[in-house]
Design a protein around this motif. Structure first.
Motif, PDB file in Angstrom:
ATOM      1  N   VAL A  91      26.090 -15.296 -57.526  1.00  0.00           N
ATOM      2  CA  VAL A  91      26.485 -14.784 -58.840  1.00  0.00           C
ATOM      3  C   VAL A  91      25.851 -13.419 -59.105  1.00  0.00           C
ATOM      4  O   VAL A  91      26.437 -12.572 -59.777  1.00  0.00           O
ATOM      5  N   GLU A  92      24.693 -13.191 -58.563  1.00  0.00           N
ATOM      6  CA  GLU A  92      23.977 -11.921 -58.742  1.00  0.00           C
ATOM      7  C   GLU A  92      24.868 -10.717 -58.410  1.00  0.00           C
ATOM      8  O   GLU A  92      24.727  -9.659 -59.001  1.00  0.00           O
ATOM      9  N   GLN A  93      25.806 -10.892 -57.484  1.00  0.00           N
ATOM     10  CA  GLN A  93      26.659  -9.784 -57.064  1.00  0.00           C
ATOM     11  C   GLN A  93      27.811  -9.511 -58.020  1.00  0.00           C
ATOM     12  O   GLN A  93      28.434  -8.456 -57.947  1.00  0.00           O
ATOM     13  N   ILE A  94      28.119 -10.441 -58.930  1.00  0.00           N
ATOM     14  CA  ILE A  94      29.255 -10.221 -59.836  1.00  0.00           C
ATOM     15  C   ILE A  94      28.868 -10.229 -61.309  1.00  0.00           C
ATOM     16  O   ILE A  94      29.678  -9.900 -62.161  1.00  0.00           O
ATOM     17  N   MET A  95      27.625 -10.594 -61.616  1.00  0.00           N
ATOM     18  CA  MET A  95      27.216 -10.706 -63.017  1.00  0.00           C
ATOM     19  C   MET A  95      27.037  -9.328 -63.654  1.00  0.00           C
ATOM     20  O   MET A  95      26.822  -8.332 -62.974  1.00  0.00           O
ATOM     21  N   VAL A  96      27.128  -9.303 -64.966  1.00  0.00           N
ATOM     22  CA  VAL A  96      26.827  -8.101 -65.731  1.00  0.00           C
ATOM     23  C   VAL A  96      25.317  -8.068 -65.917  1.00  0.00           C
ATOM     24  O   VAL A  96      24.720  -9.048 -66.371  1.00  0.00           O
ATOM     25  N   LYS A  97      24.714  -6.926 -65.559  1.00  0.00           N
ATOM     26  CA  LYS A  97      23.259  -6.817 -65.613  1.00  0.00           C
ATOM     27  C   LYS A  97      22.776  -5.796 -66.641  1.00  0.00           C
ATOM     28  O   LYS A  97      21.640  -5.860 -67.072  1.00  0.00           O
ATOM     29  N   LYS A  98      23.619  -4.851 -66.973  1.00  0.00           N
ATOM     30  CA  LYS A  98      23.199  -3.752 -67.843  1.00  0.00           C
ATOM     31  C   LYS A  98      23.815  -3.876 -69.227  1.00  0.00           C
ATOM     32  O   LYS A  98      24.898  -4.427 -69.388  1.00  0.00           O
ATOM     33  N   HIS A  99      23.114  -3.316 -70.186  1.00  0.00           N
ATOM     34  CA  HIS A  99      23.600  -3.226 -71.569  1.00  0.00           C
ATOM     35  C   HIS A  99      23.983  -4.584 -72.147  1.00  0.00           C
ATOM     36  O   HIS A  99      24.990  -4.708 -72.834  1.00  0.00           O
ATOM     37  N   ILE A 100      23.200  -5.591 -71.832  1.00  0.00           N
ATOM     38  CA  ILE A 100      23.458  -6.928 -72.351  1.00  0.00           C
ATOM     39  C   ILE A 100      22.950  -7.004 -73.788  1.00  0.00           C
ATOM     40  O   ILE A 100      21.802  -6.649 -74.067  1.00  0.00           O
ATOM     41  N   LYS A 101      23.789  -7.422 -74.669  1.00  0.00           N
ATOM     42  CA  LYS A 101      23.416  -7.584 -76.074  1.00  0.00           C
ATOM     43  C   LYS A 101      22.993  -9.026 -76.293  1.00  0.00           C
ATOM     44  O   LYS A 101      23.568  -9.952 -75.719  1.00  0.00           O
ATOM     45  N   THR A 102      21.986  -9.205 -77.119  1.00  0.00           N
ATOM     46  CA  THR A 102      21.503 -10.548 -77.446  1.00  0.00           C
ATOM     47  C   THR A 102      21.255 -10.635 -78.941  1.00  0.00           C
ATOM     48  O   THR A 102      21.244  -9.619 -79.642  1.00  0.00           O
ATOM     49  N   LEU A 103      21.059 -11.832 -79.388  1.00  0.00           N
ATOM     50  CA  LEU A 103      20.685 -12.091 -80.775  1.00  0.00           C
ATOM     51  C   LEU A 103      19.384 -12.872 -80.793  1.00  0.00           C
ATOM     52  O   LEU A 103      19.072 -13.591 -79.844  1.00  0.00           O
ATOM     53  N   LEU A 104      18.660 -12.738 -81.885  1.00  0.00           N
ATOM     54  CA  LEU A 104      17.471 -13.547 -82.123  1.00  0.00           C
ATOM     55  C   LEU A 104      17.839 -14.659 -83.080  1.00  0.00           C
ATOM     56  O   LEU A 104      18.741 -14.488 -83.923  1.00  0.00           O
ATOM     57  N   PRO A 105      17.182 -15.800 -83.016  1.00  0.00           N
ATOM     58  CA  PRO A 105      17.569 -16.929 -83.864  1.00  0.00           C
ATOM     59  C   PRO A 105      17.413 -16.664 -85.366  1.00  0.00           C
ATOM     60  O   PRO A 105      18.121 -17.263 -86.163  1.00  0.00           O
ATOM     61  N   ASP A 106      16.544 -15.736 -85.738  1.00  0.00           N
ATOM     62  CA  ASP A 106      16.349 -15.482 -87.170  1.00  0.00           C
ATOM     63  C   ASP A 106      17.201 -14.331 -87.714  1.00  0.00           C
ATOM     64  O   ASP A 106      17.082 -13.959 -88.874  1.00  0.00           O
ATOM     65  N   GLU A 107      18.098 -13.776 -86.874  1.00  0.00           N
ATOM     66  CA  GLU A 107      19.023 -12.752 -87.375  1.00  0.00           C
ATOM     67  C   GLU A 107      20.056 -13.419 -88.264  1.00  0.00           C
ATOM     68  O   GLU A 107      20.356 -14.604 -88.134  1.00  0.00           O
ATOM     69  N   ASP A 108      20.633 -12.638 -89.164  1.00  0.00           N
ATOM     70  CA  ASP A 108      21.593 -13.223 -90.098  1.00  0.00           C
ATOM     71  C   ASP A 108      22.997 -13.293 -89.502  1.00  0.00           C
ATOM     72  O   ASP A 108      23.312 -12.644 -88.512  1.00  0.00           O
ATOM     73  N   PHE A 109      23.809 -14.146 -90.118  1.00  0.00           N
ATOM     74  CA  PHE A 109      25.182 -14.387 -89.675  1.00  0.00           C
ATOM     75  C   PHE A 109      25.968 -13.084 -89.577  1.00  0.00           C
ATOM     76  O   PHE A 109      26.715 -12.868 -88.631  1.00  0.00           O
ATOM     77  N   GLU A 110      25.779 -12.198 -90.544  1.00  0.00           N
ATOM     78  CA  GLU A 110      26.519 -10.940 -90.566  1.00  0.00           C
ATOM     79  C   GLU A 110      26.193 -10.067 -89.349  1.00  0.00           C
ATOM     80  O   GLU A 110      27.074  -9.388 -88.825  1.00  0.00           O
ATOM     81  N   SER A 111      24.954 -10.094 -88.899  1.00  0.00           N
ATOM     82  CA  SER A 111      24.570  -9.330 -87.699  1.00  0.00           C
ATOM     83  C   SER A 111      25.337  -9.831 -86.477  1.00  0.00           C
ATOM     84  O   SER A 111      25.825  -9.043 -85.672  1.00  0.00           O
ATOM     85  N   ALA A 112      25.418 -11.138 -86.339  1.00  0.00           N
ATOM     86  CA  ALA A 112      26.159 -11.729 -85.218  1.00  0.00           C
ATOM     87  C   ALA A 112      27.629 -11.347 -85.298  1.00  0.00           C
ATOM     88  O   ALA A 112      28.234 -10.956 -84.296  1.00  0.00           O
ATOM     89  N   LEU A 113      28.192 -11.428 -86.475  1.00  0.00           N
ATOM     90  CA  LEU A 113      29.603 -11.081 -86.676  1.00  0.00           C
ATOM     91  C   LEU A 113      29.854  -9.622 -86.313  1.00  0.00           C
ATOM     92  O   LEU A 113      30.800  -9.303 -85.594  1.00  0.00           O
TER      93      LEU A 113
END
Length: 159
Positions: A91-113
């Protein structure tokens, strides 16, 4: 409302050494469209989706090579050839490795949206402060949450 209130806690993950064949089995078995790729400590190192698999396995049309006035044509690949050659690719050869966006559990719903809509993501991993994957949020989770808010408001207009 925070991300932790509507994220999925039971996250399927793979490691960089997981094969494409194993990934396909996991995606099909659990009916998911993508998974985070984590290291041995559970830290996020990439994302891989069904789209990445489809692009990787897509047979190539015939190729024409020109080199030093000599040309030759390589036959188009068939799906059987592709499957035989590529199923054990990590999978390492096909996965996206750069510019991955993540969320933190305490971020608000609007941020995720906002994040999902701005980047046209289907899902986002939720990580803790140490960078370990602890959940995932999909567009479906957001739609479900919006639907819940709409119908709760209709039932109880004072909310």
């Amino acid at each position: 409302m925070q991300v932790r209130d509507f994220m999925i806690y039971n996250v399927y993950t793979v490691t960089p050494s997981t094969t494409v064949k194993e990934l396909i089995s996991l995606l099909e078995t659990h009916r998911v469209g993508g998974v985070p790729v984590v290291d041995e400590k559970g830290n996020l190192v990439g994302i891989v989706s069904d789209g990445d698999v489809v692009r990787f396995l897509s047979p190539h049309k015939e190729k024409i090579y020109l080199a030093y006035y000599i040309s030759y044509v390589e036959e188009a690949e068939g799906i059987e050839d592709v499957l035989r050659e590529k199923m054990n690719t990590p999978v390492e050869q096909i996965m996206v490795k750069k510019h991955i966006k993540t969320l933190l559990p305490d971020e608000d719903f609007e941020s995720a949206l906002r994040l999902i809509s701005k980047h046209h993501f289907k899902k986002l991993p939720v990580v803790n402060g140490a960078g370990r994957v602890i959940g995932i949020i999909s567009r479906g989770d957001i739609i479900h949450n919006l639907s819940k808010k709409i119908f709760e408001k209709e039932k109880n207009p004072s909310l």
